[in-house]
Design a protein around this motif. Structure first.
Motif, mmCIF file in Angstrom:
data_model
loop_
_atom_site.group_PDB
_atom_site.id
_atom_site.type_symbol
_atom_site.label_atom_id
_atom_site.label_comp_id
_atom_site.label_asym_id
_atom_site.label_seq_id
_atom_site.Cartn_x
_atom_site.Cartn_y
_atom_site.Cartn_z
ATOM 1 N N ALA A 63 4.073 -4.807 19.400
ATOM 2 C CA ALA A 63 5.548 -4.035 19.507
ATOM 3 C C ALA A 63 5.478 -3.022 18.487
ATOM 4 N N ALA A 64 5.887 -2.230 19.435
ATOM 5 C CA ALA A 64 6.176 -0.403 18.045
ATOM 6 C C ALA A 64 7.079 -0.619 17.089
ATOM 7 N N HIS A 65 7.155 0.111 16.013
ATOM 8 C CA HIS A 65 7.201 0.391 14.307
ATOM 9 C C HIS A 65 9.348 0.462 15.329
ATOM 10 N N HIS A 66 9.899 -0.136 14.453
ATOM 11 C CA HIS A 66 11.441 0.188 14.896
ATOM 12 C C HIS A 66 12.186 -0.713 16.114
ATOM 13 N N ASP A 67 10.477 -1.629 16.333
ATOM 14 C CA ASP A 67 11.436 -2.857 16.999
ATOM 15 C C ASP A 67 11.972 -3.275 16.468
ATOM 16 N N VAL A 68 13.649 -3.175 16.076
ATOM 17 C CA VAL A 68 14.396 -4.434 15.436
ATOM 18 C C VAL A 68 14.220 -5.775 16.251
ATOM 19 N N ALA A 69 14.598 -6.233 17.699
ATOM 20 C CA ALA A 69 14.217 -7.440 17.885
ATOM 21 C C ALA A 69 12.793 -7.744 17.398
ATOM 22 N N ALA A 70 11.562 -7.227 17.892
ATOM 23 C CA ALA A 70 10.521 -8.052 17.398
ATOM 24 C C ALA A 70 10.191 -8.692 16.188
ATOM 25 N N TYR A 71 10.556 -7.734 15.155
ATOM 26 C CA TYR A 71 10.563 -7.477 13.413
ATOM 27 C C TYR A 71 11.321 -8.820 13.777
ATOM 28 N N GLY A 72 12.439 -9.304 14.422
ATOM 29 C CA GLY A 72 13.555 -9.840 13.467
ATOM 30 C C GLY A 72 12.302 -11.399 13.677
ATOM 31 N N HIS A 73 11.451 -11.471 15.312
ATOM 32 C CA HIS A 73 11.505 -12.791 15.635
ATOM 33 C C HIS A 73 10.316 -12.670 14.753
ATOM 34 N N ALA A 74 9.450 -12.111 14.338
ATOM 35 C CA ALA A 74 8.182 -12.444 13.333
ATOM 36 C C ALA A 74 8.369 -12.804 12.036
ATOM 37 N N LEU A 75 10.002 -12.133 11.602
ATOM 38 C CA LEU A 75 10.103 -12.626 10.730
ATOM 39 C C LEU A 75 10.781 -14.307 10.661
ATOM 40 N N THR A 76 11.471 -14.026 11.198
ATOM 41 C CA THR A 76 11.869 -15.250 11.728
ATOM 42 C C THR A 76 10.537 -16.832 11.666
ATOM 43 N N ALA A 77 9.664 -16.474 12.892
ATOM 44 C CA ALA A 77 8.292 -17.178 12.641
ATOM 45 C C ALA A 77 7.766 -17.011 11.547
ATOM 46 N N ALA A 78 7.571 -16.525 10.461
ATOM 47 C CA ALA A 78 6.595 -16.337 9.132
ATOM 48 C C ALA A 78 8.027 -17.333 8.146
ATOM 49 N N VAL A 79 9.212 -17.363 8.298
ATOM 50 C CA VAL A 79 9.980 -17.908 7.292
ATOM 51 C C VAL A 79 9.935 -19.010 7.394
ATOM 52 N N LEU A 80 9.323 -19.595 8.445
ATOM 53 C CA LEU A 80 9.813 -21.048 9.101
ATOM 54 C C LEU A 80 8.171 -21.823 8.523
ATOM 55 N N ILE B 85 -0.170 -16.343 6.536
ATOM 56 C CA ILE B 85 1.991 -16.159 6.936
ATOM 57 C C ILE B 85 1.219 -14.689 7.693
ATOM 58 N N GLY B 86 0.827 -13.989 7.143
ATOM 59 C CA GLY B 86 -0.159 -13.053 8.126
ATOM 60 C C GLY B 86 -0.333 -13.268 9.797
ATOM 61 N N VAL B 87 -1.174 -14.470 10.026
ATOM 62 C CA VAL B 87 -1.533 -14.728 11.067
ATOM 63 C C VAL B 87 -0.069 -15.418 11.987
ATOM 64 N N LEU B 88 0.736 -15.983 11.540
ATOM 65 C CA LEU B 88 2.002 -16.204 11.822
ATOM 66 C C LEU B 88 2.220 -14.954 12.492
ATOM 67 N N TYR B 89 2.911 -14.047 10.995
ATOM 68 C CA TYR B 89 3.581 -13.120 11.683
ATOM 69 C C TYR B 89 3.405 -11.976 12.622
ATOM 70 N N TYR B 90 1.961 -11.389 12.104
ATOM 71 C CA TYR B 90 1.123 -10.274 13.150
ATOM 72 C C TYR B 90 1.150 -10.684 14.947
ATOM 73 N N GLY B 91 0.672 -12.694 14.711
ATOM 74 C CA GLY B 91 0.775 -12.745 15.872
ATOM 75 C C GLY B 91 2.337 -13.224 16.655
ATOM 76 N N ALA B 92 3.664 -13.256 15.697
ATOM 77 C CA ALA B 92 4.663 -12.971 16.623
ATOM 78 C C ALA B 92 4.608 -11.721 16.747
ATOM 79 N N LEU B 93 4.565 -10.756 15.996
ATOM 80 C CA LEU B 93 4.890 -9.682 16.361
ATOM 81 C C LEU B 93 4.669 -8.821 17.522
ATOM 82 N N GLY B 94 2.843 -8.884 17.702
ATOM 83 C CA GLY B 94 2.166 -8.706 18.860
ATOM 84 C C GLY B 94 1.328 -7.015 18.923
#
Length: 508
Positions: free
Chosen positions: A458-475, A447-456
């Motif tokens: 992104a800076a901390h507190h970038d809600v949209a980017a972290y939401g995108h990464a959470l979506t990739a991981a939760v799948l 899940i780290g590969v998926l999460y950090y890969g989707a996060l790229g």
């Protein structure tokens, strides 16, 4: 629910339980009463501490790094070193309990866990903390398998689903409490001690548990257990080391060549372990793992399902913690509070699952599907809300995930351990505990590969980017829940008994 005993009367007599002098009541699951449950409550404190210390350090990691001027690699070893030695020593710890006494191993593990917690709290630098964490993992491996074994020999067969329900609730609560308690202790900064109270808290609990165990926990062992299979233990340790180290450390180092070489070496080492165990058995010895146990479909399927289930549990908690703190800007205490609905749902469902055991595999299916619905809901919310995503918006989905895991994990643990008789309970509990740790490590790595890969980047507190990464991981979590649901028919639970189809309790 009526559950048939997992062995013949002769098999039952082969497990000798000697009550401690202070304990009154029936021996070794021979009857009901408060004494077995009192003993179980005491050893469950050890299980709680072992699981708690896997997660409480996640919250403390930033404070540890700042205070000890530790590198990123040092922090990774503080986190992963515990899990590494824990996973490597579980089967050996279980077999030592069979041979020398489960109470004795539990007490030795608890004493060493308490001492190593003191060493962690007093660590002057990162190297000292890493060394203490390695010892802490070994001590947890001595404690934790004895809990599974004691349930099997102390608790009457008809009440074991309830006991495993309590164990499942304890595991879930320890997972959540690690996040919440860690946040509370670090935020309080008691006496300016920063992260150190997350280890000091183990000391009074450990001392009280040691005293109560001496007074109220009966001794049990498998008299037929012979000398420990040292060659098998050595080869298995090497195999698990080659597997777990690259899985735990690979992502943080960018998956260099040595991680792939280590994984390939683990395949050869496991093949060597099989050869060693066959040789020990052929020579009339007592192998560390009886391969016939793994050839039995009910147990092998159950073990595989445990690996998948814990791959999903551990990995989800990791990405949720990262999203809440780094993405949504919550402090450790605030992030821990968001876990409360999940914790309450997990605890409640775990207790209910023990009472629903008469419905057999349907409870497991309900749990897998409920968890899958929660993961799907989390993904939908993250996509729909985008940059407006808030922590409390996730509450309904988190409650579904907690309830699903409670309904799935609790009866699954009972189903797997019930496939074996008393002579093999130590071995089975060690395999089961190892499966939990390896599954968790593999799940976190993937899940780290998926999460950090989707996060790229992104800076901390970038809600949209972290939401995108959470979506990739939760799948990924959703796929694991679907796989568990699809594979559950391989576990032949009888609707009315919750026990295996056919076969003998001795594993023959």
């Amino acid at each position: 629910m009526t559950q048939t005993p997992p062995s013949s009367p002769a098999g039952t007599r082969s497990v000798r339980v000697r009550p401690a002098p202070a304990q009154a009541g029936p021996p070794s699951g021979a009857g009901g009463g408060a004494a077995p449950w009192r003993a179980l409550a005491i050893v469950l404190a050890g299980a709680f501490m072992a699981v708690l210390d896997t997660f409480i350090v996640l919250v403390a990691a930033p404070a540890i790094q700042a205070d000890l001027h530790a590198s990123d690699a040092d922090v990774q070893l503080v986190l992963a070193g515990y899990q590494l030695t824990y996973a490597m020593a579980l089967i050996t710890g279980a077999r030592l309990g069979d041979r020398f006494g489960r109470k004795r191993l539990f007490q030795a593990g608890m004493a060493l866990f308490t001492l190593s917690s003191v060493a962690c709290a007093l660590a002057p630098d990162a190297a000292g903390l890493i060394a203490a964490r390695l010892v802490q993992g070994l001590s947890a491996a001595a404690m934790f398998p004895q809990v599974f074994a004691m349930i099997q020999v102390l608790i009457p067969a008809a009440q074991r689903p309830k006991a495993f329900g309590v164990l499942g609730a304890v595991i879930g609560m320890a997972t959540i409490a690690g996040q919440l308690l860690g946040g509370v202790l670090i935020s309080a900064d008691l006496f300016g001690s920063s992260w150190r109270p997350v280890f000091w808290v183990n000391v009074p609990v450990g001392l009280v548990t040691l005293l109560l165990a001496a007074l109220f926990v009966p001794e049990s062992r498998a008299p037929e257990a012979r000398r420990l299979d040292l060659p098998g233990a050595l080869v298995l340790t090497v195999a698990l080391f080659l597997l777990v180290v690259p899985v735990v450390e690979g992502r943080s180092y960018g998956w260099p060549w040595w991680t792939w070489l280590s994984l390939a070496g683990s395949v050869l080492a496991f093949a060597g372990f099989v050869r060693v165990e066959r040789g020990v058995g052929a020579a009339g010895g007592a192998p560390l793992v009886q391969l016939s146990l793994l050839r039995r479909r009910p147990f092998a399927a159950g073990l595989g399902l445990v690996v998948l289930a814990y791959a999903g549990i551990n990995s989800f908690f990791l990405v949720l913690s990262l999203t809440l703190q780094d993405g949504l800007g919550r402090d450790p205490l605030g992030a821990g509070l968001v876990y409360t609905p999940l914790a309450v749902a997990f605890f409640t469902a775990s207790l209910i699952a023990g009472r629903l055991a008469r419905f057999g595999r349907r409870v497991l299916q309900l749990g897998a599907l409920t968890g899958a619905l929660g993961f799907a809901g989390t993904a939908v919310l993250a996509v729909h809300s985008g940059a407006a995503l808030t922590a409390w918006e996730l509450t309904p989905a988190l409650a579904l995930i907690g309830a699903g895991n409670g309904l799935l994990v609790t009866p699954l643990l009972n189903a797997v351990v019930s496939q074996v008789g008393p002579q093999q309970v130590g071995m089975a509990s060690g395999l089961l505990s190892t499966g939990q740790q390896v599954g968790g490590a593999v799940g976190v790595a993937l899940i780290g590969v998926l999460y950090y890969g989707a996060l790229g980047g992104a800076a901390h507190h970038d809600v949209a980017a972290y939401g995108h990464a959470l979506t990739a991981a939760v799948l990924f979590n959703l796929a694991l829940a679907a796989a568990v649901s699809a594979l559950l028919p391989l576990l032949p639970l009888l609707p009315d008994t919750g026990t295996r189809r056919g076969g003998s309790g001795d594993g023959s």
